[in-house]
Design an enzyme around this catalytic site. Structure first.
Site, PDB file in Angstrom:
ATOM      1  N   THR A   1       0.622  -1.117   0.082  1.00 64.66           N
ATOM      2  CA  THR A   1       0.026   0.123   0.029  1.00 64.66           C
ATOM      3  C   THR A   1       0.878   1.259   0.017  1.00 64.66           C
ATOM      4  O   THR A   1       0.384   2.290  -0.670  1.00 64.66           O
ATOM      5  CB  THR A   1      -0.879   0.082   1.298  1.00 64.66           C
ATOM      6  OG1 THR A   1      -0.137  -0.184   2.369  1.00 64.66           O
ATOM      7  CG2 THR A   1      -1.892  -1.218   0.969  1.00 64.66           C
TER       8      THR A   1
ATOM      9  N   ARG B   1       8.898  -1.939   0.659  1.00 61.91           N
ATOM     10  CA  ARG B   1       9.479  -1.784   1.807  1.00 61.91           C
ATOM     11  C   ARG B   1      10.584  -3.092   2.271  1.00 61.91           C
ATOM     12  O   ARG B   1       9.816  -4.151   2.136  1.00 61.91           O
ATOM     13  CB  ARG B   1       8.881  -1.483   3.024  1.00 61.91           C
ATOM     14  CG  ARG B   1       8.197   0.314   2.738  1.00 61.91           C
ATOM     15  CD  ARG B   1       7.234   0.216   3.897  1.00 61.91           C
ATOM     16  NE  ARG B   1       6.571   1.606   3.788  1.00 61.91           N
ATOM     17  CZ  ARG B   1       5.650   2.298   4.432  1.00 61.91           C
ATOM     18  NH1 ARG B   1       5.475   1.379   5.788  1.00 61.91           N
ATOM     19  NH2 ARG B   1       5.061   3.137   4.338  1.00 61.91           N
TER      20      ARG B   1
ATOM     21  N   SER C   1       8.361   5.327   5.927  1.00 63.44           N
ATOM     22  CA  SER C   1       7.439   6.216   6.789  1.00 63.44           C
ATOM     23  C   SER C   1       7.969   6.007   8.132  1.00 63.44           C
ATOM     24  O   SER C   1       8.833   6.465   8.607  1.00 63.44           O
ATOM     25  CB  SER C   1       6.080   5.521   6.629  1.00 63.44           C
ATOM     26  OG  SER C   1       5.014   6.230   7.187  1.00 63.44           O
ATOM     27  N   HIS C   2       7.022   5.471   8.786  1.00 62.17           N
ATOM     28  CA  HIS C   2       7.094   5.408  10.462  1.00 62.17           C
ATOM     29  C   HIS C   2       7.964   4.195  11.081  1.00 62.17           C
ATOM     30  O   HIS C   2       8.284   4.115  12.029  1.00 62.17           O
ATOM     31  CB  HIS C   2       5.904   5.369  11.167  1.00 62.17           C
ATOM     32  CG  HIS C   2       4.975   4.338  10.603  1.00 62.17           C
ATOM     33  ND1 HIS C   2       4.626   4.042   9.312  1.00 62.17           N
ATOM     34  CD2 HIS C   2       4.753   3.042  11.380  1.00 62.17           C
ATOM     35  CE1 HIS C   2       3.885   2.709   9.115  1.00 62.17           C
ATOM     36  NE2 HIS C   2       3.985   2.412  10.360  1.00 62.17           N
TER      37      HIS C   2
ATOM     38  N   LYS D   1       8.650   4.285  -2.995  1.00 59.93           N
ATOM     39  CA  LYS D   1       7.265   4.401  -3.391  1.00 59.93           C
ATOM     40  C   LYS D   1       7.389   5.259  -4.559  1.00 59.93           C
ATOM     41  O   LYS D   1       7.790   6.478  -4.606  1.00 59.93           O
ATOM     42  CB  LYS D   1       6.339   5.224  -2.206  1.00 59.93           C
ATOM     43  CG  LYS D   1       4.834   5.260  -2.645  1.00 59.93           C
ATOM     44  CD  LYS D   1       3.935   5.734  -1.707  1.00 59.93           C
ATOM     45  CE  LYS D   1       4.107   6.961  -1.045  1.00 59.93           C
ATOM     46  NZ  LYS D   1       3.035   7.569  -0.111  1.00 59.93           N
TER      47      LYS D   1
ATOM     48  N   ASP E   1       5.822  11.743  11.852  1.00 63.13           N
ATOM     49  CA  ASP E   1       6.622  10.528  11.624  1.00 63.13           C
ATOM     50  C   ASP E   1       7.847  10.628  10.644  1.00 63.13           C
ATOM     51  O   ASP E   1       8.131  11.809  10.175  1.00 63.13           O
ATOM     52  CB  ASP E   1       5.491   9.480  11.195  1.00 63.13           C
ATOM     53  CG  ASP E   1       5.079   9.795   9.638  1.00 63.13           C
ATOM     54  OD1 ASP E   1       4.952  10.831   9.482  1.00 63.13           O
ATOM     55  OD2 ASP E   1       4.941   8.875   9.275  1.00 63.13           O
TER      56      ASP E   1
ATOM     57  N   ASP F   1       8.514  10.240   7.374  1.00 63.55           N
ATOM     58  CA  ASP F   1       8.293  11.212   6.275  1.00 63.55           C
ATOM     59  C   ASP F   1       7.301  12.028   6.308  1.00 63.55           C
ATOM     60  O   ASP F   1       6.976  12.970   5.334  1.00 63.55           O
ATOM     61  CB  ASP F   1       7.968   9.985   4.965  1.00 63.55           C
ATOM     62  CG  ASP F   1       6.658   9.162   5.093  1.00 63.55           C
ATOM     63  OD1 ASP F   1       6.188   9.068   6.514  1.00 63.55           O
ATOM     64  OD2 ASP F   1       5.772   9.123   3.869  1.00 63.55           O
TER      65      ASP F   1
ATOM     66  N   ASP G   1       4.102  12.346   7.012  1.00 62.41           N
ATOM     67  CA  ASP G   1       2.604  12.310   6.647  1.00 62.41           C
ATOM     68  C   ASP G   1       1.547  11.954   7.616  1.00 62.41           C
ATOM     69  O   ASP G   1       0.440  11.764   7.646  1.00 62.41           O
ATOM     70  CB  ASP G   1       2.367  11.253   5.421  1.00 62.41           C
ATOM     71  CG  ASP G   1       2.747   9.722   5.751  1.00 62.41           C
ATOM     72  OD1 ASP G   1       3.482   9.399   6.706  1.00 62.41           O
ATOM     73  OD2 ASP G   1       2.734   9.064   4.725  1.00 62.41           O
ATOM     74  N   ARG G   2       2.209  11.612   9.037  1.00 60.38           N
ATOM     75  CA  ARG G   2       1.298  11.226  10.173  1.00 60.38           C
ATOM     76  C   ARG G   2       1.341  12.300  11.180  1.00 60.38           C
ATOM     77  O   ARG G   2       2.335  13.233  11.036  1.00 60.38           O
ATOM     78  CB  ARG G   2       1.642   9.978  10.554  1.00 60.38           C
ATOM     79  CG  ARG G   2       1.712   8.622   9.458  1.00 60.38           C
ATOM     80  CD  ARG G   2       1.860   7.542  10.237  1.00 60.38           C
ATOM     81  NE  ARG G   2       1.930   6.474   9.006  1.00 60.38           N
ATOM     82  CZ  ARG G   2       1.491   5.014   9.281  1.00 60.38           C
ATOM     83  NH1 ARG G   2       0.695   4.805  10.328  1.00 60.38           N
ATOM     84  NH2 ARG G   2       1.349   4.097   8.351  1.00 60.38           N
TER      85      ARG G   2
ATOM     86  N   THR H   1      -8.017   0.777   3.787  1.00 57.41           N
ATOM     87  CA  THR H   1      -6.677   1.211   4.012  1.00 57.41           C
ATOM     88  C   THR H   1      -5.756   1.621   3.044  1.00 57.41           C
ATOM     89  O   THR H   1      -5.821   0.753   2.212  1.00 57.41           O
ATOM     90  CB  THR H   1      -5.986   0.487   5.363  1.00 57.41           C
ATOM     91  OG1 THR H   1      -6.754   0.339   6.280  1.00 57.41           O
ATOM     92  CG2 THR H   1      -4.773   1.063   5.601  1.00 57.41           C
TER      93      THR H   1
ATOM     94  N   GLU I   1      -7.336   8.387   8.325  1.00 56.81           N
ATOM     95  CA  GLU I   1      -7.062   7.279   8.640  1.00 56.81           C
ATOM     96  C   GLU I   1      -6.712   6.824  10.315  1.00 56.81           C
ATOM     97  O   GLU I   1      -6.324   8.054  10.612  1.00 56.81           O
ATOM     98  CB  GLU I   1      -5.925   6.514   8.093  1.00 56.81           C
ATOM     99  CG  GLU I   1      -6.321   6.354   6.293  1.00 56.81           C
ATOM    100  CD  GLU I   1      -5.108   5.643   5.502  1.00 56.81           C
ATOM    101  OE1 GLU I   1      -5.467   4.949   4.812  1.00 56.81           O
ATOM    102  OE2 GLU I   1      -3.974   5.504   5.992  1.00 56.81           O
ATOM    103  N   GLU I   2      -7.021   6.037  10.817  1.00 54.91           N
ATOM    104  CA  GLU I   2      -6.924   5.751  12.145  1.00 54.91           C
ATOM    105  C   GLU I   2      -5.359   5.737  12.536  1.00 54.91           C
ATOM    106  O   GLU I   2      -5.055   6.049  13.546  1.00 54.91           O
ATOM    107  CB  GLU I   2      -7.466   4.652  12.797  1.00 54.91           C
ATOM    108  CG  GLU I   2      -7.233   3.291  11.786  1.00 54.91           C
ATOM    109  CD  GLU I   2      -6.193   2.659  11.847  1.00 54.91           C
ATOM    110  OE1 GLU I   2      -5.505   2.906  13.165  1.00 54.91           O
ATOM    111  OE2 GLU I   2      -5.473   2.285  11.208  1.00 54.91           O
ATOM    112  N   SER I   3      -4.433   5.230  11.672  1.00 53.65           N
ATOM    113  CA  SER I   3      -3.272   5.405  11.695  1.00 53.65           C
ATOM    114  C   SER I   3      -2.566   6.659  11.912  1.00 53.65           C
ATOM    115  O   SER I   3      -1.266   6.607  11.477  1.00 53.65           O
ATOM    116  CB  SER I   3      -2.483   4.219  10.610  1.00 53.65           C
ATOM    117  OG  SER I   3      -3.026   4.785   9.350  1.00 53.65           O
TER     118      SER I   3
ATOM    119  N   LYS J   1      -1.710  11.926   2.781  1.00 58.29           N
ATOM    120  CA  LYS J   1      -2.017  12.393   4.169  1.00 58.29           C
ATOM    121  C   LYS J   1      -0.617  13.465   4.599  1.00 58.29           C
ATOM    122  O   LYS J   1       0.410  13.431   3.893  1.00 58.29           O
ATOM    123  CB  LYS J   1      -1.986  11.529   5.150  1.00 58.29           C
ATOM    124  CG  LYS J   1      -0.957  10.317   5.302  1.00 58.29           C
ATOM    125  CD  LYS J   1      -1.269   9.018   6.042  1.00 58.29           C
ATOM    126  CE  LYS J   1      -0.035   8.030   5.831  1.00 58.29           C
ATOM    127  NZ  LYS J   1      -0.700   6.989   4.728  1.00 58.29           N
TER     128      LYS J   1
ATOM    129  N   ARG K   1      -3.529  -6.051  13.193  1.00 57.95           N
ATOM    130  CA  ARG K   1      -4.172  -5.068  13.915  1.00 57.95           C
ATOM    131  C   ARG K   1      -5.431  -5.085  14.236  1.00 57.95           C
ATOM    132  O   ARG K   1      -6.336  -5.798  13.393  1.00 57.95           O
ATOM    133  CB  ARG K   1      -3.973  -3.908  12.875  1.00 57.95           C
ATOM    134  CG  ARG K   1      -2.563  -3.369  12.877  1.00 57.95           C
ATOM    135  CD  ARG K   1      -2.393  -2.208  11.946  1.00 57.95           C
ATOM    136  NE  ARG K   1      -1.059  -1.593  12.198  1.00 57.95           N
ATOM    137  CZ  ARG K   1      -0.374  -0.743  11.470  1.00 57.95           C
ATOM    138  NH1 ARG K   1      -1.037  -0.302  10.144  1.00 57.95           N
ATOM    139  NH2 ARG K   1       0.975  -0.374  11.549  1.00 57.95           N
TER     140      ARG K   1
END
Length: 542
Positions: free
Chosen positions: A17, A21, A112-113, A125, A276, A278, A280-281, A343, A362-364, A375, A495
């Protein structure tokens, strides 16, 4: 001169997604990164001489791959590369640069994170011309090409000086090293009332921002301290490091523990936030109160009209399926559509491009809007600051007034990380086989109203995405969601999402752990996580 390098397919290069990675040691293998990047270039739609954006989160191995990607882009007919200074571009900033400069796409080098360093994670990506993650049709084509690739192309050229802004020539291609912050900061000034926030800061509004030694440090220093006037030192851990200072750059209550302790202490500032690896969170904490990402999405949507960029109202609100339904109640009150997607931010892209949604989440801990196609952690922080400045209220007051108006969705996510892949699949398969028989059954004091394997039909292009997570919905608004995450690099991550709705006349001030205890018990009875994996408790609770 263009050289063709013979190669053979390498197994396991299927993008998830959020791209491909793996561990650094995997990407460092001969031809590994080159095979994947060449596969992207072989299938990417672009005009001759098109522009390509390249940047990343500053993690270990970024500079090496950026230099090779530049040489490969020159050999594959690109006319221009825009690279972030120092190899730095946050994911939302990269999305904006792609859109603003009319690039055909971009390579974002990030995991990412996930942690960084020689023994940790790396990722690539590909984002398309709208600035968003490549849709499944493109990622499927990239993967298919990795299975047949027999050569990769690169020009013979020296490394580009990534630390000095300016333009150099690599083969027939121009490489422009750009300020990674400037375009993004200018966009934020258009969306938000910077004057109003500056007045609030001058009047005493305080905050703490943890950049986690990741990509948002330079952005936060420039925007929060230089442009908005927050005191020096407001931005913590603001220098991007290749290993993120040895920490895990995930803005949750475990990895941002120091920030949480600050915000729960007697001398807490008014507002706390983190981002985070990169960028985006986001993590949002008020003085003495943590705001879940699901609630943050709903509260921002309910108050977005206070920001200049959203004063005309929202076209719709979209959320991922595991995210709580709190945003749906805001959409209903505003008389606008609410969308429930799988997701993955790419599923929001069609809605945003079609003008059907304005704010997504998103919840993440990912929240954003139609200003980019990713995001955006700092965007969420700035919208919160705009709301605080416009209302003069605290985060706690805004949250409690929201629940009094819409009701409260108590919510938590339990992550079981690095689980044996076969055991994790056994958990999913066991519950999946029971779904059809569950409606009407009682689990403790709960009664199952609906049970399904979530599938999504895109309202824009009609595409169908199946097997997106298992839902067990109980009567009166509680539910469990179970899915496997695709963001890790080793083993599997289970999860488990827990949600309980309390109406406006219910208990709006309860303890989250207590309010969700019956759902925790129901989840074990239904999914047998402990029995099948040996894990008696989650690794991370958010």
């Amino acid at each position: 001169m263009i050289r063709s390098h013979a190669t053979t397919p390498i197994e396991g290069q299927k993008p998830g997604t959020s791209g491909l990675r793996k561990k650094v040691r995997v990407f460092a293998q001969p031809n590994y990164a080159e095979n994947f990047i060449q596969s992207v270039f072989d299938v990417a739609e672009r005009a001759p001489g098109a522009a390509l954006v390249i940047g990343g989160d500053g993690r270990y191995h970024n500079r090496t791959v950026i230099q090779q990607a530049i040489r490969m882009a020159a050999a594959n007919g690109y006319g221009r590369v825009l690279a972030g200074q120092g190899g730095i571009l946050s994911t939302p900033a990269a999305s904006h640069v792609i859109r603003k400069h009319g690039a055909s796409g971009g390579l974002i080098l990030s995991a990412s994170h996930n942690p960084g360093g020689p023994d940790e994670d790396f990722g690539i990506k590909y984002n398309v011309a709208n600035g968003g993650p490549a849709p499944e049709g493109v990622t499927d084509a990239i993967y298919a090409r990795t299975q047949t690739i027999d050569r990769w192309l690169a020009v013979e050229a020296s490394d580009v000086d990534l630390d000095t802004p300016g333009t150099t020539q690599v083969g027939d291609m121009a490489v422009e090293v750009i300020d990674p912050v400037a375009d993004y900061a200018a966009l934020m000034e258009k969306l938000f009332d910077f004057d109003g926030i500056r007045r609030a800061v001058a009047g005493g509004l305080t905050m703490a921002f943890d950049a986690m030694h990741a990509v948002t440090g330079p952005y936060a220093h420039e925007i929060l301290e230089n442009r908005l006037g927050f005191a020096p030192g407001t931005v913590r851990n603001g220098t991007p490091l290749e290993d993120f200072g040895g920490h895990h750059p995930d803005p949750n209550l475990v990895h941002a523990k120091a920030l949480h302790e600050t915000m729960m202490g007697p001398d807490a500032p008014d507002f706390g936030a983190a981002s985070d690896g990169d960028g985006d969170r986001n993590l949002i904490i008020g003085k003495g109160i943590f705001v879940t990402p699901s609630d943050s999405l709903a509260m921002l949507a309910a108050n977005a009209h206070l920001a200049p960029g959203y004063a005309g109202g929202l076209k719709g609100i979209a959320r991922s399926m595991p995210t709580s339904a709190a945003a749906d109640r805001v959409a209903e009150a505003l008389g606008i559509p609410a969308f429930e997607t799988p997701t993955g931010w790419k599923f929001f892209g069609n809605l945003l491009d079609a003008g059907m949604a304005t704010i997504c989440g998103e919840e993440s801990a990912g929240t954003g809007s139609d200003h980019v196609r990713e995001k955006d952690g700092l965007w969420a922080v700035l919208l919160w600051l705009n709301v605080l400045a416009a209302t003069g209220k605290s985060v706690r007051t805004i949250a409690h007034e929201h629940w009094q108006r819409f009701g409260r969705n108590y919510y938590a996510r339990h992550d079981y990380e690095g689980v044996d892949a076969e055991a994790a699949q056994a958990v999913m398969d066991g519950l999946s086989e029971r779904l059809a028989a569950l409606p009407g059954t009682r689990v403790g004091d709960l009664t199952v109203g609906r049970a399904e394997n979530f599938a999504y039909t895109d309202p824009v292009d009609g595409s169908i995405s199946r097997n997106q997570g298992l839902i067990v919905a109980f009567e009166r608004g509680s539910r469990l969601v179970l899915r496997l995450s695709g963001t890790g690099t080793e083993g599997a991550t289970i999860r488990l999402y827990l949600e309980r709705f309390e109406p406006t006349d219910g208990n709006l001030a309860g303890d989250t752990t207590t309010m969700l205890s019956d759902l925790v018990s129901a989840a074990e009875e239904l999914a047998h996580i402990a029995a099948l994996t040996g894990r008696t408790a989650p690794d991370v609770v958010t």
